[in-house]
Design a protein around this motif. Structure first.
Motif, PDB file in Angstrom:
ATOM      1  N   GLN A 268      -8.161  98.330 -23.539  1.00 38.88           N
ATOM      2  CA  GLN A 268      -7.103  99.327 -23.691  1.00 38.88           C
ATOM      3  C   GLN A 268      -5.741  98.806 -23.245  1.00 38.88           C
ATOM      4  N   THR A 269      -5.718  97.932 -22.272  1.00 38.12           N
ATOM      5  CA  THR A 269      -4.418  97.516 -21.729  1.00 38.12           C
ATOM      6  C   THR A 269      -4.183  96.005 -21.698  1.00 38.12           C
ATOM      7  N   HIS A 270      -5.180  95.194 -22.019  1.00 38.90           N
ATOM      8  CA  HIS A 270      -5.019  93.770 -21.721  1.00 38.90           C
ATOM      9  C   HIS A 270      -4.661  92.821 -22.860  1.00 38.90           C
ATOM     10  N   PRO A 271      -5.281  92.861 -24.032  1.00 42.30           N
ATOM     11  CA  PRO A 271      -4.982  91.817 -25.023  1.00 42.30           C
ATOM     12  C   PRO A 271      -3.525  91.868 -25.490  1.00 42.30           C
ATOM     13  N   VAL A 272      -2.953  90.700 -25.679  1.00 41.57           N
ATOM     14  CA  VAL A 272      -1.577  90.604 -26.177  1.00 41.57           C
ATOM     15  C   VAL A 272      -1.489  89.370 -27.062  1.00 41.57           C
ATOM     16  N   ILE A 273      -0.625  89.427 -28.066  1.00 41.36           N
ATOM     17  CA  ILE A 273      -0.462  88.298 -28.975  1.00 41.36           C
ATOM     18  C   ILE A 273       0.780  87.515 -28.586  1.00 41.36           C
ATOM     19  N   CYS A 274       0.690  86.176 -28.679  1.00 39.93           N
ATOM     20  CA  CYS A 274       1.778  85.297 -28.253  1.00 39.93           C
ATOM     21  C   CYS A 274       1.979  84.193 -29.284  1.00 39.93           C
ATOM     22  N   LEU A 275       3.127  83.532 -29.182  1.00 43.39           N
ATOM     23  CA  LEU A 275       3.388  82.325 -29.960  1.00 43.39           C
ATOM     24  C   LEU A 275       3.594  81.200 -28.961  1.00 43.39           C
ATOM     25  N   ASP A 276       2.730  80.169 -29.030  1.00 39.59           N
ATOM     26  CA  ASP A 276       2.828  79.099 -28.030  1.00 39.59           C
ATOM     27  C   ASP A 276       3.938  78.110 -28.399  1.00 39.59           C
ATOM     28  N   THR A 277       4.098  77.086 -27.582  1.00 37.63           N
ATOM     29  CA  THR A 277       5.203  76.146 -27.773  1.00 37.63           C
ATOM     30  C   THR A 277       5.040  75.287 -29.022  1.00 37.63           C
ATOM     31  N   SER A 278       3.829  75.260 -29.585  1.00 36.13           N
ATOM     32  CA  SER A 278       3.594  74.523 -30.833  1.00 36.13           C
ATOM     33  C   SER A 278       3.644  75.443 -32.048  1.00 36.13           C
ATOM     34  N   HIS A 279       4.094  76.674 -31.830  1.00 39.23           N
ATOM     35  CA  HIS A 279       4.238  77.685 -32.888  1.00 39.23           C
ATOM     36  C   HIS A 279       2.890  78.156 -33.434  1.00 39.23           C
ATOM     37  N   ASN A 280       1.874  78.117 -32.597  1.00 39.71           N
ATOM     38  CA  ASN A 280       0.575  78.668 -32.967  1.00 39.71           C
ATOM     39  C   ASN A 280       0.453  80.086 -32.415  1.00 39.71           C
ATOM     40  N   VAL A 281      -0.067  80.998 -33.225  1.00 35.61           N
ATOM     41  CA  VAL A 281      -0.348  82.344 -32.748  1.00 35.61           C
ATOM     42  C   VAL A 281      -1.595  82.285 -31.874  1.00 35.61           C
ATOM     43  N   VAL A 282      -1.518  82.845 -30.671  1.00 39.16           N
ATOM     44  CA  VAL A 282      -2.663  82.868 -29.759  1.00 39.16           C
ATOM     45  C   VAL A 282      -2.817  84.277 -29.182  1.00 39.16           C
ATOM     46  N   ILE A 283      -4.036  84.603 -28.798  1.00 45.90           N
ATOM     47  CA  ILE A 283      -4.338  85.905 -28.207  1.00 45.90           C
ATOM     48  C   ILE A 283      -4.608  85.695 -26.728  1.00 45.90           C
ATOM     49  N   GLU A 284      -3.884  86.412 -25.894  1.00 45.56           N
ATOM     50  CA  GLU A 284      -3.935  86.185 -24.451  1.00 45.56           C
ATOM     51  C   GLU A 284      -4.315  87.460 -23.704  1.00 45.56           C
ATOM     52  N   ASP A 285      -4.511  87.286 -22.409  1.00 48.58           N
ATOM     53  CA  ASP A 285      -4.728  88.387 -21.477  1.00 48.58           C
ATOM     54  C   ASP A 285      -3.378  88.716 -20.847  1.00 48.58           C
ATOM     55  N   SER A 286      -2.894  89.937 -21.036  1.00 46.05           N
ATOM     56  CA  SER A 286      -1.556  90.291 -20.570  1.00 46.05           C
ATOM     57  C   SER A 286      -1.419  90.211 -19.057  1.00 46.05           C
ATOM     58  N   SER A 287      -2.527  90.314 -18.329  1.00 43.62           N
ATOM     59  CA  SER A 287      -2.461  90.234 -16.866  1.00 43.62           C
ATOM     60  C   SER A 287      -2.916  88.859 -16.389  1.00 43.62           C
ATOM     61  N   ARG A 288      -2.677  87.863 -17.232  1.00 47.27           N
ATOM     62  CA  ARG A 288      -3.129  86.512 -16.916  1.00 47.27           C
ATOM     63  C   ARG A 288      -2.677  86.070 -15.530  1.00 47.27           C
ATOM     64  N   ASN A 289      -3.645  85.547 -14.784  1.00 49.47           N
ATOM     65  CA  ASN A 289      -3.354  84.936 -13.496  1.00 49.47           C
ATOM     66  C   ASN A 289      -3.275  83.428 -13.737  1.00 49.47           C
ATOM     67  N   TRP A 290      -2.094  82.864 -13.636  1.00 44.09           N
ATOM     68  CA  TRP A 290      -1.906  81.473 -14.025  1.00 44.09           C
ATOM     69  C   TRP A 290      -2.638  80.497 -13.117  1.00 44.09           C
ATOM     70  N   ASN A 291      -3.054  80.944 -11.952  1.00 43.68           N
ATOM     71  CA  ASN A 291      -3.835  80.074 -11.080  1.00 43.68           C
ATOM     72  C   ASN A 291      -5.291  79.998 -11.527  1.00 43.68           C
ATOM     73  N   ASN A 292      -5.807  81.105 -12.059  1.00 41.14           N
ATOM     74  CA  ASN A 292      -7.217  81.156 -12.453  1.00 41.14           C
ATOM     75  C   ASN A 292      -7.427  81.036 -13.958  1.00 41.14           C
ATOM     76  N   GLY A 293      -6.350  81.073 -14.721  1.00 35.31           N
ATOM     77  CA  GLY A 293      -6.484  80.930 -16.159  1.00 35.31           C
ATOM     78  C   GLY A 293      -6.610  82.269 -16.854  1.00 35.31           C
ATOM     79  N   PRO A 294      -6.625  82.247 -18.209  1.00 36.14           N
ATOM     80  CA  PRO A 294      -6.698  83.494 -18.968  1.00 36.14           C
ATOM     81  C   PRO A 294      -8.002  84.238 -18.733  1.00 36.14           C
TER      82      PRO A 294
END
Length: 329
Positions: free
Chosen positions: A39-65
């Motif tokens: 309900q609240t977490h998935p989000v769509i992003c464009l990475d630095t290589s211009h690839n569409v990726v699906i991420e976790d909106s509350s991503r903890n960068w220390n522990n990963g997606p």
């Protein structure tokens, strides 16, 4: 115990992104927990290589997606103990994420390492159970990986990748990650929560291209790189994959909306109808992008840019109207 398998779901909402599939295949095995989380977490992003990726909106960068779903633990196993340690972790109800390099026998070389998931084993048959793409239908299915083949891959990875680490003994150890379900509170989707979700789609997240802006950014990329794309098969493939991810993301968004509107007894039909059109258009764009890989026609990419920009122009007003509607409730 000779045969042991942890629960896994193959009918996941996302199959076009390997790392996401590996996590959602575990998450969707507990459907109530998963439906609360999406309900609240998935989000769509464009990475630095211009690839569409699906991420976790509350991503903890220390522990990963997807650390909002799982506990992750980094492990190093000595070469001689890798199999035993992986088996022990699975027996402790921990899924295994690790790198695996496929050997191309005909070309006598290895593929770049990719992430694979282990969720079971048969110690008598000396095999691990792992999901794998079925080339006949494009769907994920259960596959087996013999211990012996896994060790060949680990030795290759340790020799060519771990040996680059500063620690002199690194080449004798294999790195893998354990993944265990993190308790997630089961709660009904709320209107304040969805106001945040829709706002995130409209305005994006700080310091990144996310939400609706991905469509416009991706369209601009397709416009600028038409001629170059037509000559680069890897980029062509990534564009196909990106449209596949857009298709799956908006299909999942509809699923989220249906759960939310049913629980709150609100009318989301207008936005759902628009997103259904978007899903259909993304599928058409995927087919067109795939055709471009065969025809090598750069003009196809300008058409794809136009279609993608049109999607943006359809989604944003509908999202904005839905946001205003929720504010009035």
């Amino acid at each position: 115990m000779s045969i042991y398998r942890l629960p896994l779901c193959y009918q996941t909402d996302i199959t076009t992104q390997c790392t996401v599939f590996n996590r959602l295949a575990v998450a969707q095995a507990d459907i109530k927990r998963y439906e609360s989380w999406i309900q609240t977490h998935p989000v769509i992003c464009l990475d630095t290589s211009h690839n569409v990726v699906i991420e976790d909106s509350s991503r903890n960068w220390n522990n990963g997606p997807y650390s909002s779903l799982f506990y992750f633990e980094n492990r190093w196993a000595h070469a001689e103990q890798t199999i035993d340690q992986v088996i022990a972790c699975i027996t402790e109800k921990k899924y295994i994420l690790c790198n695996y390099a496929y050997r191309d026998i005909l070309r006598n070389r290895y593929s770049p390492p990719i992430e694979i998931l282990f969720y079971g084993y048969d110690s008598a048959a000396r095999i691990f159970y792992t999901p794998q793409l079925d080339p006949n239908n494009g769907k994920m299915r259960e596959s087996i990986l013999p211990f012996a083949e896994f060790l060949v891959s680990t030795n290759h990875i340790m020799k060519h990748y771990c040996s680059k680490l500063e620690h002199s003994e690194a080449k004798h150890y294999f790195f893998f990650k354990t993944m265990q379900n993190r308790p997630h509170p089961l709660s009904d989707p709320s209107i304040p929560g969805w106001l945040t979700v829709v706002q995130r789609e409209l305005k994006g997240m700080p310091n990144s291209s996310t939400g609706c802006s991905v469509l416009m950014s991706f369209a601009n990329y397709l416009d600028l790189c038409g001629e170059e794309i037509a000559q680069d098969s890897l980029v062509q493939k990534s564009i196909c994959t990106s449209f596949g991810r857009l298709y799956e993301y908006y299909r999942l968004y509809i699923k989220r909306l249906r759960i939310f509107s049913a629980k709150q007894k609100i009318d989301a039909d207008k936005l759902i109808n628009v997103l259904n059109e978007v899903v259909e258009s993304c599928h058409i764009c995927y087919s067109l992008a795939f055709k471009a890989t065969e025809d090598h026609d750069p003009h196809i990419y300008s058409r794809l840019a136009h279609y993608t920009r049109t999607l943006y122009q359809r989604v944003v007003p509908s999202m904005s109207d839905f946001y205003i509607y929720l504010q009035k409730l």
